[in-house]
Scaffold this motif. Structure first.
Motif, PDB file in Angstrom:
ATOM      1  N   GLU A   9       1.008  -1.232   0.016  1.00 37.92           N
ATOM      2  CA  GLU A   9      -0.015   0.114   0.071  1.00 37.92           C
ATOM      3  C   GLU A   9       0.809   1.245   0.075  1.00 37.92           C
ATOM      4  OE1 GLU A   9      -3.809   0.566   2.699  1.00 37.92           O
ATOM      5  OE2 GLU A   9      -2.095   1.819   3.595  1.00 37.92           O
ATOM      6  N   TYR A  10       0.601   2.029  -0.791  1.00 39.59           N
ATOM      7  CA  TYR A  10       1.371   3.447  -1.048  1.00 39.59           C
ATOM      8  C   TYR A  10       0.686   4.622  -1.198  1.00 39.59           C
ATOM      9  CZ  TYR A  10       2.281   2.255  -5.932  1.00 39.59           C
ATOM     10  OH  TYR A  10       2.045   1.831  -7.156  1.00 39.59           O
ATOM     11  N   ASP A  11       1.316   5.895  -0.806  1.00 36.37           N
ATOM     12  CA  ASP A  11       0.932   6.964  -1.093  1.00 36.37           C
ATOM     13  C   ASP A  11       2.005   7.638  -2.043  1.00 36.37           C
ATOM     14  OD1 ASP A  11       0.800   9.822  -1.418  1.00 36.37           O
ATOM     15  OD2 ASP A  11       0.240  10.108   0.656  1.00 36.37           O
ATOM     16  N   ASN A  14       4.947  11.461  -2.933  1.00 34.71           N
ATOM     17  CA  ASN A  14       6.329  11.952  -3.153  1.00 34.71           C
ATOM     18  C   ASN A  14       7.235  11.181  -3.772  1.00 34.71           C
ATOM     19  OD1 ASN A  14       5.611  14.110  -1.161  1.00 34.71           O
ATOM     20  ND2 ASN A  14       5.640  12.508   0.504  1.00 34.71           N
ATOM     21  N   HIS A  56      -1.549   6.430  -6.422  1.00 29.60           N
ATOM     22  CA  HIS A  56      -1.456   5.803  -5.301  1.00 29.60           C
ATOM     23  C   HIS A  56      -1.832   4.107  -5.343  1.00 29.60           C
ATOM     24  CE1 HIS A  56      -1.496   9.862  -3.804  1.00 29.60           C
ATOM     25  NE2 HIS A  56      -2.791   9.898  -4.265  1.00 29.60           N
ATOM     26  N   ASN A  80       8.408  -3.488   7.085  1.00 24.95           N
ATOM     27  CA  ASN A  80       7.591  -2.160   7.320  1.00 24.95           C
ATOM     28  C   ASN A  80       8.393  -1.457   8.479  1.00 24.95           C
ATOM     29  OD1 ASN A  80       5.355  -2.296   5.824  1.00 24.95           O
ATOM     30  ND2 ASN A  80       4.512  -4.002   7.170  1.00 24.95           N
ATOM     31  N   LEU A  83      10.763   0.534   5.975  1.00 28.63           N
ATOM     32  CA  LEU A  83      10.095   1.646   4.952  1.00 28.63           C
ATOM     33  C   LEU A  83       9.756   2.940   5.300  1.00 28.63           C
ATOM     34  CD1 LEU A  83       7.881  -1.318   3.018  1.00 28.63           C
ATOM     35  CD2 LEU A  83       9.714   0.302   1.981  1.00 28.63           C
ATOM     36  N   PRO A  84       9.643   3.859   4.748  1.00 28.97           N
ATOM     37  CA  PRO A  84       9.172   5.427   4.926  1.00 28.97           C
ATOM     38  C   PRO A  84       7.560   5.179   5.348  1.00 28.97           C
ATOM     39  CG  PRO A  84       9.689   5.206   2.518  1.00 28.97           C
ATOM     40  CD  PRO A  84      10.113   3.932   3.033  1.00 28.97           C
ATOM     41  N   ASP A  85       7.155   6.177   5.816  1.00 27.48           N
ATOM     42  CA  ASP A  85       5.853   6.309   6.486  1.00 27.48           C
ATOM     43  C   ASP A  85       4.806   5.990   5.257  1.00 27.48           C
ATOM     44  OD1 ASP A  85       6.195   6.995   8.845  1.00 27.48           O
ATOM     45  OD2 ASP A  85       5.777   9.210   8.677  1.00 27.48           O
ATOM     46  N   ASP A  86       5.072   6.474   4.064  1.00 32.08           N
ATOM     47  CA  ASP A  86       3.989   6.289   3.092  1.00 32.08           C
ATOM     48  C   ASP A  86       4.255   4.933   2.221  1.00 32.08           C
ATOM     49  OD1 ASP A  86       6.474   6.879   1.762  1.00 32.08           O
ATOM     50  OD2 ASP A  86       6.016   8.821   0.763  1.00 32.08           O
ATOM     51  N   ILE A  87       4.587   4.001   2.787  1.00 31.86           N
ATOM     52  CA  ILE A  87       4.813   2.518   1.974  1.00 31.86           C
ATOM     53  C   ILE A  87       4.788   1.701   2.995  1.00 31.86           C
ATOM     54  CG2 ILE A  87       5.722   1.064   0.328  1.00 31.86           C
ATOM     55  CD1 ILE A  87       7.715   3.290  -0.414  1.00 31.86           C
ATOM     56  N   ALA A  88       3.667   0.701   2.854  1.00 31.22           N
ATOM     57  CA  ALA A  88       3.524  -0.465   3.816  1.00 31.22           C
ATOM     58  C   ALA A  88       3.434  -1.862   3.140  1.00 31.22           C
ATOM     59  CB  ALA A  88       2.277  -0.180   4.701  1.00 31.22           C
ATOM     60  N   VAL A  89       4.068  -2.704   3.427  1.00 32.49           N
ATOM     61  CA  VAL A  89       4.041  -4.132   3.040  1.00 32.49           C
ATOM     62  C   VAL A  89       2.501  -4.626   3.917  1.00 32.49           C
ATOM     63  CG1 VAL A  89       4.601  -6.411   2.776  1.00 32.49           C
ATOM     64  CG2 VAL A  89       6.442  -4.549   2.796  1.00 32.49           C
ATOM     65  N   LEU A  90       1.449  -5.122   3.041  1.00 37.26           N
ATOM     66  CA  LEU A  90       0.555  -5.529   3.486  1.00 37.26           C
ATOM     67  C   LEU A  90       0.655  -7.247   3.811  1.00 37.26           C
ATOM     68  CD1 LEU A  90      -2.583  -3.473   1.626  1.00 37.26           C
ATOM     69  CD2 LEU A  90      -1.530  -3.152   4.062  1.00 37.26           C
TER      70      LEU A  90
ATOM     71  N   MET B 119      -2.322  -2.576  10.509  1.00 38.16           N
ATOM     72  CA  MET B 119      -1.041  -2.159   9.953  1.00 38.16           C
ATOM     73  C   MET B 119      -1.297  -0.604  10.064  1.00 38.16           C
ATOM     74  SD  MET B 119       1.350  -2.533   7.489  1.00 38.16           S
ATOM     75  CE  MET B 119       0.884  -4.334   7.594  1.00 38.16           C
ATOM     76  N   LYS B 120      -0.206  -0.161  10.028  1.00 39.33           N
ATOM     77  CA  LYS B 120      -0.054   1.494  10.012  1.00 39.33           C
ATOM     78  C   LYS B 120      -0.567   2.271   8.969  1.00 39.33           C
ATOM     79  CE  LYS B 120       3.945   1.771   7.198  1.00 39.33           C
ATOM     80  NZ  LYS B 120       5.611   2.394   6.845  1.00 39.33           N
ATOM     81  N   THR B 122      -0.877   4.556   5.698  1.00 37.84           N
ATOM     82  CA  THR B 122       0.043   5.114   4.776  1.00 37.84           C
ATOM     83  C   THR B 122      -0.613   6.184   3.941  1.00 37.84           C
ATOM     84  OG1 THR B 122      -0.399   3.497   3.018  1.00 37.84           O
ATOM     85  CG2 THR B 122       1.120   3.004   4.386  1.00 37.84           C
ATOM     86  N   ILE B 123      -1.686   5.802   3.067  1.00 40.37           N
ATOM     87  CA  ILE B 123      -2.278   6.936   2.311  1.00 40.37           C
ATOM     88  C   ILE B 123      -2.892   8.118   3.041  1.00 40.37           C
ATOM     89  CG2 ILE B 123      -3.977   7.414   0.506  1.00 40.37           C
ATOM     90  CD1 ILE B 123      -3.366   4.366  -0.616  1.00 40.37           C
ATOM     91  N   ARG B 125      -2.094   8.752   6.349  1.00 39.00           N
ATOM     92  CA  ARG B 125      -1.247   8.843   7.422  1.00 39.00           C
ATOM     93  C   ARG B 125      -1.481  10.287   8.181  1.00 39.00           C
ATOM     94  NH1 ARG B 125       1.315   9.702   3.488  1.00 39.00           N
ATOM     95  NH2 ARG B 125       2.977  11.036   3.139  1.00 39.00           N
TER      96      ARG B 125
END
Lengths: 244, 244
Positions: A9-11, A14, A56, A80, A83-90, B119-120, B122-123, B125
């Protein structure tokens, strides 16, 4: 050697899209370097598609081959943390050797979010596209029916990718409204370059009454890009799911 | 001299809160400098409240006095052209000389958004607070009833502001769930420092079963900060509306 599949999952705000570039921060580059640091290997990851800058995802799929002894499902937590705040491995899981995120893909589902109001978007400016006109959701959903099925979607393709055929099968396309948010969902076996964003631009033309729902048939049949609507900007687009 | 009232929407992520600071980018400082550049005056704006760093608003109220000949309703468009992406003027209007954004305020409505998943975020956050536990919305709404009315909310106040009394009247407080987003709305005649964020932290304690809904009464009566839940982080908080 094990083949590990990741659901991300990512934003995309950036990042300069998915694909690795020498001088720009991309999603692939960022994820690869975090995995490589973890496994102490020169990891190369295969993604399910190139997403554009600003797009996204809530279910991007990629895979990589590794000699690491880290249990497959543990990659999730281990990555996780780094990784930076805007990417997560689900999810992280081992898949058969022949699994390939792009070639094995049977289809994808995207969403596109429109904020219907006169004022520019502020709080969700990176996740929606603002439309100052009122949209006729009924007419838009009527127009959706003409897209569904197997067609040559040349009219809904921007230059920039070389594909053998412009024939694709759209299995679902519909529009939903909640408050002043209009959300368009589309699933297909594959998408041409900017295809979703051009479909959305054309559906907006229907929604504001610029064209009739029935004219979609003619636009598709014409195979002429100039007959379809404009490409909507990337920030409203989200890759929701990838099918295998 | 005219007194102009502005209704603002903003994403607080990139600001050190509302109140002007010498060396930090704040909302007040940013808006003041855009108005001053427009009217060629040294404008000072009065805000309805100090919002903390990272807190958002969909209806912040401020006012300023000007000699400019710009029609009141035109300030909206003139300022929106110059304001950064994350701030918008939703409305500009002339108000009586005695109108004061803070002193004239009769109440405010806030929302707080929680993303309920392991999960934290991301999109989103910057707009939600993640909670990894399942929340019992029924029990949280039961707990809400004990907050409603006029009470001394000393237990729900962090140090940092000097107010004469800790008595406030909460007119509404309720919890809604859509998908895995839990949203808490609260209206009161006024709020103590961090009051909403501590109420939310305490409601989460109820939602995860750490405390009973009925115990809210004792926590309020105790007037002891240590008996209430923790202050939730700012990014889930949004000032929705200000009443006059």
């Amino acid at each position: 050697m094990r083949n590990i599949k990741l659901t991300l999952e990512y934003d995309g705000t950036n990042y300069f899209g998915w694909q690795k570039q020498k001088t720009k921060v991309t999603l692939q580059g960022t994820v690869e370097s975090v995995i490589s640091n973890l496994t102490k290997e020169a990891i190369e990851i295969t993604g399910c598609s190139r997403t554009d800058s600003g797009v996204h995802s809530r279910g991007y799929i990629c895979n990589f081959v590794t000699n690491s002894s880290i249990p497959s499902e543990k990659f999730k937590d281990a990555l996780n943390v780094k990784l930076p705040d805007d990417i997560a491995v689900l999810k992280s899981e081992e898949v058969p050797e022949e699994f390939h995120s792009r070639y094995s893909c049977r289809g994808k589902k995207y969403s596109y979010t429109i904020l219907e109001r006169p004022m520019k978007a502020t709080i969700d400016r990176n996740y929606v596209c603002q439309c100052k006109y009122n949209l006729d959701i009924g007419k838009m959903n009527e127009a959706c029916k003409y897209f569904i099925g197997t067609h040559d979607f040349s009219a809904f393709k921007n230059k920039g990718s070389s594909v053998k055929t412009s024939v694709r099968t759209i299995s679902e396309l519909y529009v939903e409204k909640t408050g002043n948010y209009v959300k368009i969902f589309v699933s297909a076996d594959g998408f041409l370059y900017n295809m979703v964003r051009i479909i959305v631009g054309t559906l907006i033309d229907v929604g504001i009454g610029k064209i009739n729902p029935e004219s979609i048939k003619n636009i598709i049949d014409s195979k002429e890009r100039t007959n379809a609507g404009k490409s909507m900007p990337p920030q409203g687009l989200c890759l929701e799911e990838v099918y295998y």
